[in-house]
Design a protein around this motif. Structure first.
Motif, PDB file in Angstrom:
ATOM      1  N   MET A  61      12.143  52.393 -13.877  1.00 45.16           N
ATOM      2  CA  MET A  61      11.075  51.519 -13.446  1.00 45.16           C
ATOM      3  C   MET A  61      11.507  50.854 -12.146  1.00 45.16           C
ATOM      4  N   GLN A  62      10.594  50.841 -11.179  1.00 51.24           N
ATOM      5  CA  GLN A  62      10.924  50.300  -9.867  1.00 51.24           C
ATOM      6  C   GLN A  62       9.765  49.472  -9.328  1.00 51.24           C
ATOM      7  N   GLY A  63      10.057  48.734  -8.277  1.00 55.02           N
ATOM      8  CA  GLY A  63       9.038  48.023  -7.516  1.00 55.02           C
ATOM      9  C   GLY A  63       8.202  47.062  -8.347  1.00 55.02           C
ATOM     10  N   VAL A  64       6.893  47.136  -8.138  1.00 55.14           N
ATOM     11  CA  VAL A  64       5.976  46.202  -8.785  1.00 55.14           C
ATOM     12  C   VAL A  64       5.975  46.381 -10.303  1.00 55.14           C
ATOM     13  N   ALA A  65       6.212  47.596 -10.782  1.00 55.39           N
ATOM     14  CA  ALA A  65       6.298  47.818 -12.230  1.00 55.39           C
ATOM     15  C   ALA A  65       7.481  47.040 -12.811  1.00 55.39           C
ATOM     16  N   ARG A  66       8.617  47.110 -12.156  1.00 52.71           N
ATOM     17  CA  ARG A  66       9.801  46.372 -12.608  1.00 52.71           C
ATOM     18  C   ARG A  66       9.550  44.866 -12.532  1.00 52.71           C
ATOM     19  N   ASN A  67       8.893  44.411 -11.472  1.00 53.20           N
ATOM     20  CA  ASN A  67       8.589  42.984 -11.328  1.00 53.20           C
ATOM     21  C   ASN A  67       7.708  42.494 -12.477  1.00 53.20           C
ATOM     22  N   PHE A  68       6.658  43.257 -12.778  1.00 57.02           N
ATOM     23  CA  PHE A  68       5.762  42.862 -13.868  1.00 57.02           C
ATOM     24  C   PHE A  68       6.491  42.887 -15.215  1.00 57.02           C
ATOM     25  N   PHE A  69       7.347  43.863 -15.439  1.00 53.90           N
ATOM     26  CA  PHE A  69       8.036  43.926 -16.728  1.00 53.90           C
ATOM     27  C   PHE A  69       9.063  42.805 -16.857  1.00 53.90           C
ATOM     28  N   THR A  70       9.718  42.456 -15.763  1.00 51.22           N
ATOM     29  CA  THR A  70      10.628  41.307 -15.771  1.00 51.22           C
ATOM     30  C   THR A  70       9.856  40.034 -16.099  1.00 51.22           C
ATOM     31  N   LEU A  71       8.702  39.856 -15.466  1.00 55.56           N
ATOM     32  CA  LEU A  71       7.851  38.705 -15.739  1.00 55.56           C
ATOM     33  C   LEU A  71       7.416  38.696 -17.203  1.00 55.56           C
ATOM     34  N   ALA A  72       7.079  39.863 -17.742  1.00 61.98           N
ATOM     35  CA  ALA A  72       6.665  39.959 -19.140  1.00 61.98           C
ATOM     36  C   ALA A  72       7.773  39.482 -20.070  1.00 61.98           C
ATOM     37  N   ILE A  73       8.995  39.873 -19.796  1.00 65.27           N
ATOM     38  CA  ILE A  73      10.126  39.459 -20.634  1.00 65.27           C
ATOM     39  C   ILE A  73      10.317  37.943 -20.556  1.00 65.27           C
ATOM     40  N   ILE A  74      10.185  37.390 -19.363  1.00 57.64           N
ATOM     41  CA  ILE A  74      10.329  35.934 -19.205  1.00 57.64           C
ATOM     42  C   ILE A  74       9.235  35.211 -19.993  1.00 57.64           C
ATOM     43  N   TYR A  75       7.989  35.685 -19.867  1.00 57.42           N
ATOM     44  CA  TYR A  75       6.892  35.096 -20.641  1.00 57.42           C
ATOM     45  C   TYR A  75       7.181  35.178 -22.139  1.00 57.42           C
ATOM     46  N   SER A  76       7.664  36.325 -22.593  1.00 57.00           N
ATOM     47  CA  SER A  76       7.953  36.504 -24.016  1.00 57.00           C
ATOM     48  C   SER A  76       8.986  35.502 -24.501  1.00 57.00           C
ATOM     49  N   LEU A  77      10.055  35.344 -23.747  1.00 59.39           N
ATOM     50  CA  LEU A  77      11.100  34.394 -24.141  1.00 59.39           C
ATOM     51  C   LEU A  77      10.560  32.963 -24.168  1.00 59.39           C
ATOM     52  N   CYS A  78       9.758  32.596 -23.178  1.00 57.81           N
ATOM     53  CA  CYS A  78       9.182  31.247 -23.141  1.00 57.81           C
ATOM     54  C   CYS A  78       8.193  31.038 -24.281  1.00 57.81           C
ATOM     55  N   GLY A  79       7.338  32.026 -24.518  1.00 50.57           N
ATOM     56  CA  GLY A  79       6.361  31.913 -25.597  1.00 50.57           C
ATOM     57  C   GLY A  79       7.010  31.831 -26.963  1.00 50.57           C
ATOM     58  N   MET A  80       8.048  32.635 -27.172  1.00 48.94           N
ATOM     59  CA  MET A  80       8.752  32.592 -28.454  1.00 48.94           C
ATOM     60  C   MET A  80       9.491  31.265 -28.624  1.00 48.94           C
ATOM     61  N   ALA A  81      10.101  30.767 -27.543  1.00 49.76           N
ATOM     62  CA  ALA A  81      10.788  29.478 -27.619  1.00 49.76           C
ATOM     63  C   ALA A  81       9.797  28.361 -27.964  1.00 49.76           C
ATOM     64  N   LEU A  82       8.606  28.404 -27.359  1.00 52.42           N
ATOM     65  CA  LEU A  82       7.587  27.410 -27.674  1.00 52.42           C
ATOM     66  C   LEU A  82       7.156  27.528 -29.137  1.00 52.42           C
ATOM     67  N   GLY A  83       7.003  28.753 -29.624  1.00 51.01           N
ATOM     68  CA  GLY A  83       6.643  28.962 -31.029  1.00 51.01           C
ATOM     69  C   GLY A  83       7.704  28.420 -31.975  1.00 51.01           C
ATOM     70  N   ILE A  84       8.958  28.658 -31.661  1.00 47.09           N
ATOM     71  CA  ILE A  84      10.058  28.146 -32.489  1.00 47.09           C
ATOM     72  C   ILE A  84      10.075  26.615 -32.449  1.00 47.09           C
ATOM     73  N   HIS A  85       9.876  26.056 -31.254  1.00 52.76           N
ATOM     74  CA  HIS A  85       9.830  24.594 -31.122  1.00 52.76           C
ATOM     75  C   HIS A  85       8.712  24.007 -31.989  1.00 52.76           C
ATOM     76  N   MET A  86       7.534  24.636 -31.953  1.00 53.55           N
ATOM     77  CA  MET A  86       6.424  24.137 -32.768  1.00 53.55           C
ATOM     78  C   MET A  86       6.743  24.227 -34.254  1.00 53.55           C
ATOM     79  N   ALA A  87       7.375  25.307 -34.662  1.00 52.31           N
ATOM     80  CA  ALA A  87       7.721  25.478 -36.080  1.00 52.31           C
ATOM     81  C   ALA A  87       8.734  24.428 -36.524  1.00 52.31           C
ATOM     82  N   ILE A  88       9.731  24.188 -35.710  1.00 48.52           N
ATOM     83  CA  ILE A  88      10.771  23.220 -36.076  1.00 48.52           C
ATOM     84  C   ILE A  88      10.207  21.798 -36.117  1.00 48.52           C
ATOM     85  N   SER A  89       9.375  21.468 -35.123  1.00 48.59           N
ATOM     86  CA  SER A  89       8.831  20.108 -35.031  1.00 48.59           C
ATOM     87  C   SER A  89       7.630  19.873 -35.949  1.00 48.59           C
ATOM     88  N   GLN A  90       7.065  20.951 -36.480  1.00 55.20           N
ATOM     89  CA  GLN A  90       5.842  20.882 -37.287  1.00 55.20           C
ATOM     90  C   GLN A  90       4.662  20.314 -36.493  1.00 55.20           C
TER      91      GLN A  90
END
Length: 125
Positions: free
Chosen positions: A1-30
């Protein structure tokens, strides 16, 4: 994967990590008040960015065009503004609504641009 495809997939991974962290935070804090932000992060961020990445990976000739780079930056900047704005709004700060509105419209413009890029490519093939 190169160029814009790699950029979008990198962004997707960052979004996933942030979204999952937010989900875990919500679960822990209720406190599930940020559920819309979590859902937008996972769908508009992770899922859409991954789909864009795989499209550009499958259609490399389109990925090398200037419009693909514009699509990436428009989607990346507006998506980050959308998610940060939504988080701030749901935290009780309605003054962020103008930024949220602008980011939402820009994110939609990114999807329109993707349709303009993708539809001719898939119907030509």
């Amino acid at each position: 994967m190169q160029g814009v495809a790699r950029n979008f997939f990198t962004l997707a991974i960052i979004y996933s990590l942030c979204g999952m962290a937010l989900g875990i935070h919500m679960a822990i804090s209720q406190d599930h008040g940020q559920m819309p932000t979590h859902a937008h992060t996972m769908v508009a961020g992770w899922l859409m960015s991954a789909v864009f990445a795989f499209f550009y990976h499958l259609f490399p000739a389109v990925a090398h065009k200037r419009l693909a780079a514009i699509h990436f930056w428009l989607t990346a900047i507006s998506g980050i503004g959308l998610l940060i704005g939504l988080y701030i709004l749901l935290a009780g700060n309605p003054a962020i609504e103008p930024l949220l509105g602008i980011s939402s419209l820009a994110f939609y413009a990114g999807m329109l641009l993707f349709a303009f890029i993708a539809l001719p490519a898939i119907w030509r093939s």
